[in-house]
Design a protein around this motif. Sequence first.
Motif, PDB file in Angstrom:
ATOM      1  N   GLN C  69      53.460  98.411  41.379  1.00 57.10           N
ATOM      2  CA  GLN C  69      52.496  99.201  40.612  1.00 57.10           C
ATOM      3  C   GLN C  69      51.617  98.339  39.729  1.00 57.10           C
ATOM      4  O   GLN C  69      50.794  98.838  38.971  1.00 57.10           O
ATOM      5  CB  GLN C  69      53.262 100.158  39.675  1.00 57.10           C
ATOM      6  N   GLU C  71      49.049  96.404  40.028  1.00 51.88           N
ATOM      7  CA  GLU C  71      47.594  96.468  40.055  1.00 51.88           C
ATOM      8  C   GLU C  71      47.072  97.684  39.309  1.00 51.88           C
ATOM      9  O   GLU C  71      46.100  97.593  38.549  1.00 51.88           O
ATOM     10  CB  GLU C  71      47.113  96.506  41.510  1.00 51.88           C
ATOM     11  N   ALA C  72      47.728  98.819  39.525  1.00 53.18           N
ATOM     12  CA  ALA C  72      47.270 100.036  38.849  1.00 53.18           C
ATOM     13  C   ALA C  72      47.404  99.894  37.335  1.00 53.18           C
ATOM     14  O   ALA C  72      46.531 100.324  36.577  1.00 53.18           O
ATOM     15  CB  ALA C  72      48.068 101.232  39.349  1.00 53.18           C
ATOM     16  N   TYR C  73      48.498  99.280  36.898  1.00 53.64           N
ATOM     17  CA  TYR C  73      48.683  99.098  35.460  1.00 53.64           C
ATOM     18  C   TYR C  73      47.651  98.138  34.891  1.00 53.64           C
ATOM     19  O   TYR C  73      47.156  98.331  33.781  1.00 53.64           O
ATOM     20  CB  TYR C  73      50.097  98.573  35.180  1.00 53.64           C
ATOM     21  N   ASP C  75      44.671  97.706  35.968  1.00 56.42           N
ATOM     22  CA  ASP C  75      43.420  98.465  35.830  1.00 56.42           C
ATOM     23  C   ASP C  75      43.390  99.225  34.513  1.00 56.42           C
ATOM     24  O   ASP C  75      42.383  99.247  33.807  1.00 56.42           O
ATOM     25  CB  ASP C  75      43.285  99.470  36.977  1.00 56.42           C
TER      26      ASP C  75
END
Lengths: 286, 362, 382
Positions: C69, C71-73, C75
């Motif tokens: 996760q 990458e999403a974090y 962002d």
Amino acid sequence: MEDWIWTTLVRALAFGTPILLAGLGEIYAERSGVVNLGVEGMMAVGALAAFAAAQSSGSPYLGLAAAVLVGALIALPFAVASITLRANQYVAGLALTMLGLGLSGLLGKPYEGAPLAHPLPESGFVVAALVLAVVLWFFLRHTFTGLVLRSAGENPETVDAMGINVYAVRYGAVVFGGAMAGLAGAFLSLAYRPSWADGITSGLGWIAVALAIFAAWHPLKAVGAALLFGALYHLSYRLQAVVSPEFLKAMPYLFVVLVLSLSALRRGPSGAPEALGTPYVRGERR
Amino acid sequence: MRRIGPFLVEKDLVVPAGRLLAVSSAALLMAFFAAGLVFWAYGTSPVLAYRTIFVETLLSPSGFAEGVRRAIPLLLAGVGLVLAFRGQFWNIGAEGQLLLGAVAAAGVALFAPVPAALKLPAMFLAGFAAGGLWAAVPALLKLRLGVNDVLTTLMLNYVAVYLVEWLIHGPWRGRTAFGFAYTDRFPEAAMLPLIPGTYVHWPTLALALLLAGAAWFVLARTAWGYPVRVTGDNPEAARYAHMPVFWVVFGVALASGGLAGLAGVGEVAGVHGRLLGAYQISLGYGYTAIIVAWLARGNPLGAVLTALFMGLVFASGDVMKVALQMPFRVTDVFNGLILFFLISTERLLYYRVRWAPERKER
Amino acid sequence: MRKGFWVTLVVLLGALGFAQGDKLKACWIYVGPVGDYGWSHAHDQGRIAAEKALPWLETQYVESVPEAQAEAYIDRLVKQGCEVIFATSFGYMDSVLAAARKHPDVIFAHATGFKRAPNVATYMADFYQLYYLNGLMAGALTKTGKVGYVGAFPIPELKRHISAFALGVRTVNPDAEVLVRWIYEWYNPAAAKEATEALIAEGADVFAFTEDTPTVIQVAAKKGLPSFSHYSPMKRFAPDQVVSGQLVHWEKIYIDFLAKVYAGVYTNKNLQDVDYWWLLPQGAVELGGAYGEPVNPKFAGALKAKKLNHPVFGEISVYDLVMKELALMSDVELAADPFQGPIKDRQGKLRVPAGLRLTKHELETMEWAAPGVKGPWPNEPK
């Protein structure tokens, strides 16, 4: 060779103790007709309560009491949902697990990272677990209350006909199961690994559920089952160079499936309480 | 029939959509309230928490996209569970079936000599088969031996976890992973495309929506769906009418396992790009899918809405971690409370309340 | 008048400099909970220290970010205004590189990684010297000749630590063995406990480990056995049994890096070759189980009593040897190194020729085991 056997036995007892304690509680709940899949959650809050109480007060015995109390308390909403409100027991148990793990992880933040000042010895718990197993077996088998409990799970109508409140019996059994799970959690945070960390239960609650079934809901057989599971876990590290540890760790779960299938094949009294998992409704035919 | 003041309460087994919505909403509101209490106990203002969640997940495009991404495996597995529950197969093993699907996908992606253009379809097919197989075992045990399906599916979850662990530590350990517990990265041909600007792997999403529609159609309108519905509502009647109960239960078991397997394929091919630790892949999707199916109350199309809802709940957990600095366990608390209140209010669905003030007898 | 002009100019420039980057926001993502008292905890301590030392620094962190996760974090963090992001786990590598491509204005630093980009630096504070020094002490203290090691994953980082440890053990006790058990998780107290118990059953009586909790120390202490702390000052968990250990000061790296970013020395375009490989000389790591205490005084006597005939130093007590080697290894020129050739691996193959040392790359990709290491060693080269 004797040394090997002795060490494995000792470690099996130690690792098996929390699953035995929680498993005995689950046996009682299931014997009365209620499946409680929330053991992992109850264990987690019990462990946190034990550590928090013991750390802040300095007395590990207070921690024990707190764990038992909290375990029993958190089983209550589950009992209300599954017994009075007649919700699906399996799903309610899952919800309890999620809640228990979540609450303990969330509220346990301030307690992470510090060792317990006065831990308890593992052996105390081991002895207590073994004694409890015998006592609980005797109670179930040879007392009137035990008979009532068993009947609530096999044939609740007869209990009702005797004028005894089935709901009360089941509530008692479930709350007792919660107290035992709390005690198991206390073992983890007060003796096994005297500290608190999120995830301290690491799936032991689920093994306890498996244990109750594997032991055919019989408290004495549960001791043997706990030893077996404990030995497998210990051996998975001891034999790491030779046997795949994942295989040994998967064994308890495979065993349960095997046992369930075999006893169904025999078609005899598999021991599963007849009314297990079915909510009881007064006056309704099942 | 009972009288409570000016209200008459009577049992009513037919549940109209309006009551369904009302009761479900009430349950959710109670859950949110209880969660708010937990936030307050932790030291965060519930108002601030909910406002942040609302803004970051519903009003923010990237936040919403994250919710959609989480909803994809929930929808696939959820539709499968709707079918399973309708057919009285109590599948608690979606978590394990998802992992088996991931394993099959990884096997095809890394080792099967399949031409590039066919890689992805082959992975999906393999994933469906593997997941279906994992559910078939408990189904057969239930049908042939009467073994409790809740327990067997649950136990197989753990066996699946150790299977994955064994593979990534042993035979499938990646050569480029430096001894860490992953397989190698999948080749490009085995990776799902994403909607640009988001992490949403749209082929799986499309597949999920398609299958949800297909499931609804089969259940509601075809000759196959009828026996499923009858078995679900009244197993005795089904047997009396000589309906093929075996095939009904076996069929829904395979379907639900296969759908969960597809969810696993989507996760490794669309999100991770390799096979990793079991708990990194499944993240509790299998268990949350039970909530999705439960909320959908037996309607595969309803699962679309409920999956999106739970996906947003998951995404809001991330928001709480980043924006509100809450520990990750907060998502479990949320999920647990929602599930708890939903099942507790289940019985309210079966009661009808009528306004019938007593008239004074003259 | 002139003087006034210059003073004003300097003040103005200074003010400009201040206004240009008055606050820098740096964010950290951790793979575990900060309460683990291990890896993530240590990074967080580094963050806190950096925040204290640099008045213009604003920080934020997210814990327990699953590797998938990340990458999403990232962002989200970028949206929250983070200008520098520290990713503290090997598993974040692909996510960091992808995020770096997506956010070219943000500066990234990846711990324990080896892939860089114009806006991605890598950094590591490595323990292999400390493990060698710990090994010297372990070799002196073991009575059974068996030293236990509970390892997380069989990756090069741990392999070089264990090998350095074994080299130290064998320097003092040429017949001793280092028994290794893997638990395949960074954080699992129950597994660490059972692995330790298994090692105790095999006869090990001194312990070192790589696992993010003090479990091994507690288990060993219950039987009165000495151990070496890991990462955080774990001596407090067993003040009479923790001999020494490895401590880290991530803040040394964080302060250096952030100061350079703030001053414009490091930008989002020139990090391609920025790789911190910091050891004792830079103060990024420290020997001991508690800060400021390289050796637990309770064990100083035993270590002073044990003497050996060292090829370089002659007749010397283990205690003095440890202190001497510590001083040499802390020298900027690295006057001594555990992996000084000639060294053969445990299968007898020559791995480090005489007169040479292992290069940083060889250390980073090390798969072989030093002599004396016993136990499963996945990926062992032939």
